[in-house]
Design a protein around this motif. Structure first.
Motif, short mmCIF file in Angstrom:
data_model
loop_
_atom_site.label_atom_id
_atom_site.label_comp_id
_atom_site.label_asym_id
_atom_site.label_seq_id
_atom_site.Cartn_x
_atom_site.Cartn_y
_atom_site.Cartn_z
N TYR A 1 0.84 -1.17 0.00
CA TYR A 1 0.00 0.00 0.00
C TYR A 1 0.88 1.23 0.00
N THR A 2 0.47 2.23 -0.78
CA THR A 2 1.23 3.48 -0.85
C THR A 2 0.26 4.63 -1.11
N LEU A 3 0.78 5.82 -1.05
CA LEU A 3 0.01 7.02 -1.39
C LEU A 3 0.57 7.64 -2.65
N TYR A 4 -0.30 8.03 -3.55
CA TYR A 4 0.09 8.80 -4.73
C TYR A 4 -0.37 10.24 -4.53
N THR A 5 0.44 11.18 -4.98
CA THR A 5 0.05 12.58 -4.97
C THR A 5 -0.67 12.87 -6.27
N LEU A 6 -1.94 13.25 -6.17
CA LEU A 6 -2.74 13.56 -7.36
C LEU A 6 -2.59 15.01 -7.78
N GLU A 7 -2.45 15.89 -6.78
CA GLU A 7 -2.33 17.32 -7.07
C GLU A 7 -1.63 17.98 -5.89
N THR A 8 -0.83 18.99 -6.18
CA THR A 8 -0.18 19.73 -5.11
C THR A 8 -0.06 21.20 -5.50
N HIS A 9 -0.27 22.07 -4.53
CA HIS A 9 -0.05 23.51 -4.69
C HIS A 9 1.00 23.90 -3.66
N PRO A 69 -9.16 1.44 -0.49
CA PRO A 69 -9.37 2.06 0.83
C PRO A 69 -8.14 1.91 1.71
N PHE A 70 -7.99 2.84 2.63
CA PHE A 70 -6.86 2.80 3.55
C PHE A 70 -6.91 1.54 4.41
N PRO A 71 -5.77 0.86 4.57
CA PRO A 71 -5.72 -0.24 5.54
C PRO A 71 -5.99 0.31 6.94
N ALA A 72 -6.38 -0.55 7.84
CA ALA A 72 -6.76 -0.13 9.20
C ALA A 72 -5.68 0.72 9.87
N GLU A 73 -4.41 0.32 9.77
CA GLU A 73 -3.35 1.07 10.46
C GLU A 73 -3.16 2.46 9.87
N VAL A 74 -3.36 2.62 8.56
CA VAL A 74 -3.27 3.94 7.93
C VAL A 74 -4.48 4.77 8.34
N ASP A 75 -5.65 4.16 8.30
CA ASP A 75 -6.87 4.84 8.68
C ASP A 75 -6.78 5.36 10.12
N ALA A 77 -4.03 6.15 11.75
CA ALA A 77 -3.07 7.27 11.77
C ALA A 77 -3.72 8.55 11.23
N VAL A 78 -4.53 8.42 10.20
CA VAL A 78 -5.22 9.58 9.63
C VAL A 78 -6.19 10.18 10.64
N GLU A 79 -6.86 9.34 11.39
CA GLU A 79 -7.86 9.80 12.35
C GLU A 79 -7.29 10.69 13.45
N ILE A 80 -6.00 10.56 13.75
CA ILE A 80 -5.41 11.38 14.82
C ILE A 80 -4.79 12.68 14.30
N LEU A 81 -4.82 12.91 12.97
CA LEU A 81 -4.29 14.16 12.43
C LEU A 81 -5.15 15.34 12.86
N PRO A 82 -4.53 16.49 13.09
CA PRO A 82 -5.33 17.69 13.37
C PRO A 82 -6.27 17.96 12.19
N ARG A 83 -7.50 18.29 12.49
CA ARG A 83 -8.52 18.43 11.46
C ARG A 83 -9.11 19.83 11.46
N ALA A 84 -9.30 20.40 10.27
CA ALA A 84 -9.94 21.70 10.13
C ALA A 84 -11.42 21.50 9.88
N GLU A 85 -12.23 22.29 10.54
CA GLU A 85 -13.66 22.29 10.25
C GLU A 85 -13.87 22.88 8.85
N PRO A 86 -14.93 22.46 8.15
CA PRO A 86 -15.16 22.94 6.77
C PRO A 86 -15.18 24.46 6.64
N ASP A 87 -15.65 25.16 7.65
CA ASP A 87 -15.72 26.62 7.58
C ASP A 87 -14.53 27.30 8.26
N ALA A 88 -13.51 26.52 8.60
CA ALA A 88 -12.34 27.08 9.31
C ALA A 88 -11.03 26.55 8.74
#
Length: 104
Positions: A1-9, A69-75, A77-88
């Motif tokens: 399993y790996t991540l591909y970058t689709l777009e970057t700014h 879909p993300f494997p459980a261990e990746v999922d 790790a993603v869940e503990i990332l700081p998250r921005a609210e949609p309006d913030a």
């Protein structure tokens, strides 16, 4: 399993120098089962913003060469990332790239 970058700014704001201490922060903007929309900020010790990078990443099954879909261990790790609210979202996130319309 790996991540591909689709777009970057990537925006360079100030120079960084060899040996300089750098601090990186990541903010999760959006996600689904296979994709991440993330925003990175790089600062120096004085909290000067040196660069930002907004990225759309896709999870890929390396053997199949297809999105998956993300494997459980990746999922987890993603869940503990700081998250921005949609309006913030960070002020510099979600910007469009392009030339302004020509003036007549």
């Amino acid at each position: 399993y790996t991540l591909y970058t689709l777009e970057t700014h990537l925006c360079y704001r100030r120079e960084a120098h060899e040996g300089q201490a750098l601090h990186l922060e990541v903010t999760l903007l959006e996600r689904d089962a296979k994709r991440l929309h993330v925003f990175f900020e790089m600062q120096d010790d004085e909290h000067n913003l040196l660069a930002t990078s907004e990225q759309m990443l896709m999870g890929i099954d390396s053997q199949a060469g297809r999105p998956a879909p993300f494997p459980a261990e990746v999922d987890e790790a993603v869940e503990i990332l700081p998250r921005a609210e949609p309006d913030a979202w960070p002020e510099l996130a979600g910007r469009r790239i392009g030339l302004p319309p020509a003036k007549r």
